[in-house]
Design an enzyme around this catalytic site. Structure first.
Site, short mmCIF file in Angstrom:
data_model
loop_
_atom_site.label_atom_id
_atom_site.label_comp_id
_atom_site.label_asym_id
_atom_site.label_seq_id
_atom_site.Cartn_x
_atom_site.Cartn_y
_atom_site.Cartn_z
CG HIS A 260 68.93 16.99 27.34
ND1 HIS A 260 70.43 16.64 28.21
CD2 HIS A 260 68.80 16.77 29.14
CE1 HIS A 260 71.06 16.22 29.64
NE2 HIS A 260 69.52 16.73 29.82
CD GLU A 261 64.98 16.55 29.87
OE1 GLU A 261 64.68 15.61 30.51
OE2 GLU A 261 66.07 17.68 29.92
CG HIS A 264 67.86 12.64 31.94
ND1 HIS A 264 69.19 12.09 31.89
CD2 HIS A 264 67.98 14.18 30.96
CE1 HIS A 264 70.00 13.54 32.56
NE2 HIS A 264 69.23 14.21 32.01
CD GLU A 325 70.74 16.13 34.28
OE1 GLU A 325 70.95 17.44 32.90
OE2 GLU A 325 70.53 15.58 34.02
#
Length: 444
Positions: A260-261, A264, A325
């Site tokens: 997930h990070e 980003h 997100e």
């Protein structure tokens, strides 16, 4: 295994063992890349429970519950361009001074001149309308000429700042974080550092077919900090707090969070968010000038300015952050699937966080007040994405998942928890204590 301990209740988790980090990728599907350095089966400090273990057997969890989990740093994930830092407050100050000057000028005009001015405005209303429309066309043209497609998802987005320039400026924030945590950095010989290094290395190797992933050099930093936090700067600097390593149940959950990070950074969300905020702030200068020109007193103008800023925040900024997100969750799940992670564990993590807050009795803020989706909505969103992620995982020739679904294990354990808590109640007690959290889980 996890035992969430609080208010006399224990939340108990079981996650099945899945040997996902073996060198078993014999072929490459259209989503996949070969991993030259797969993770080993035994990872220090992160244990995976055995297959088929009874949900009635729960080892103790020795780690405390952290109040909240942040999937981005407490500060913005990357610094805005230097000129914006200087110009932004100057723009607002100029708008306030201009609006206040217009108001004072109007008050100082004699009544007859005011009438003449109003009459002139009525006569030239079409010219004024044409000028305002032209200004609106300029803003619309600027917006559409700065639209780009987001990598991987293809979503149209506004991008004002140069991506490479923005990535270079992220070095400034990197220096700031290194200065702040210089005494808390774990050495490379620490087992927890090696866990993060191997997970990030496996994710990047498995997704090297994505140009944005292979273009960045991923550098690991593990901070000895109890906060449940992780973030990745746009230049590939990965920061993970030890509190996150204590909060996840297994390597699969950690892989999804780091995916997930990484998403980003790959999707350039920091530059996108800064671009939108800058564009909206520039538009708001017009309204800010009007507020200070129309309001009869400075105190009313201050209130009007505060209302205008809050409307912008809750109508544009926070919903947009939640959208980013959700997109990072989707892409991060794809990254994890290509790395042969058990993607089903992703939604379990957010159910754990939801349960931890419920047991601790923490107040739940409405989602519209937050920059992140609620834990419950996040878990539901991931559950909808998991079937597609499992297809991607299968197309990458990953080993088949053995053992029961971790989501089923979680629900069974929660059912057992509720039955156990009911059994501890007084025999004559027929009413639920309102001070105790009421847990409601979907039936399987």
């Amino acid at each position: 295994h996890r035992n969430f301990i609080g208010k006399g209740l224990r939340c108990l988790l079981d996650v099945p063992n899945t040997e996902v980090y073996r060198n078993a990728l014999h072929g490459s599907g259209r989503f996949c890349s070969h991993s030259s350095q797969p993770l080993g089966e035994k990872i220090p400090s992160l244990q995976i429970s055995s297959v088929g273990q009874s949900p009635h057997h729960f080892p103790a969890w020795k780690n405390r519950i952290i109040r909240s989990f942040h999937t981005s740093p407490l500060l913005q994930a990357a610094p805005v361009p230097l000129f914006w830092i200087i110009v932004k407050p100057a723009q607002k100050l100029f708008a306030i001074i201009l609006g206040r000057s217009i108001r004072n000028w109007w008050k100082a005009l004699p009544p007859n001149k005011r009438e003449l001015f109003k009459e002139s405005a009525r006569k030239n209303k079409w010219k004024i309308l044409l000028g305002v429309s032209s200004l609106g066309v300029v803003f619309v043209m600027f917006y559409f000429t700065h639209l780009e497609e987001t990598p991987i998802t293809g979503r149209a987005r506004l991008l004002v700042f140069g991506k490479e320039h923005f990535r270079e400026l992220s070095q400034m924030e990197y220096d700031m974080w290194m200065e702040q945590f210089k005494d808390q950095m774990l050495p490379e010989t620490d087992a927890r550092y090696q866990v993060v290094e191997r997970v990030v290395g496996h994710l990047s190797e498995s997704n090297k077919d994505v140009p944005q992933v292979s273009a960045l050099k991923w550098v690991i930093h593990v901070v000895d900090e109890p906060g449940v936090n992780a973030f990745v700067l746009p230049n590939g600097q990965v920061f993970v707090f030890t509190g996150l390593l204590e909060a996840v149940s297994d390597i699969h959950q950690l892989s999804f969070i780091l995916g997930h990070e990484i998403a980003h950074a790959v999707l350039e969300h920091a530059a996108e968010k800064a671009s939108l905020v800058h564009f909206l702030d520039f538009l708001s200068l017009i309204f800010l000038t009007m507020i200070w020109a129309i309001c009869p007193r400075d105190s009313l103008a201050v209130v009007g300015q505060w209302i205008q800023s809050k409307l912008q925040e809750f109508m544009f900024d926070r919903p947009y952050s939640r959208t980013l997100e959700a997109e990072a969750d989707k892409v991060g799940l794809q990254f994890a699937a290509k790395a042969c992670v058990d993607v089903r564990a992703s939604s379990v993590f957010w159910q754990q966080m939801e349960l931890a807050e419920t047991i601790q009795g923490q107040p739940k803020l409405p989602e519209w007040l937050s920059t992140h989706p609620s834990h419950e909505n996040r878990a539901e969103h991931l559950d909808r994405l998991i079937p597609e992620a499992l297809k991607i995982r299968e197309s990458c020739n990953c080993p088949s998942l053995s053992g029961p679904d971790p989501r089923l294990i979680f629900r069974l354990n929660m059912k057992h928890l509720l039955e156990s808590s009911k059994g501890r109640e007084a025999p004559n007690s027929t009413k639920q204590d309102p001070s105790k959290p009421k847990l409601d889980f979907h039936q399987t």
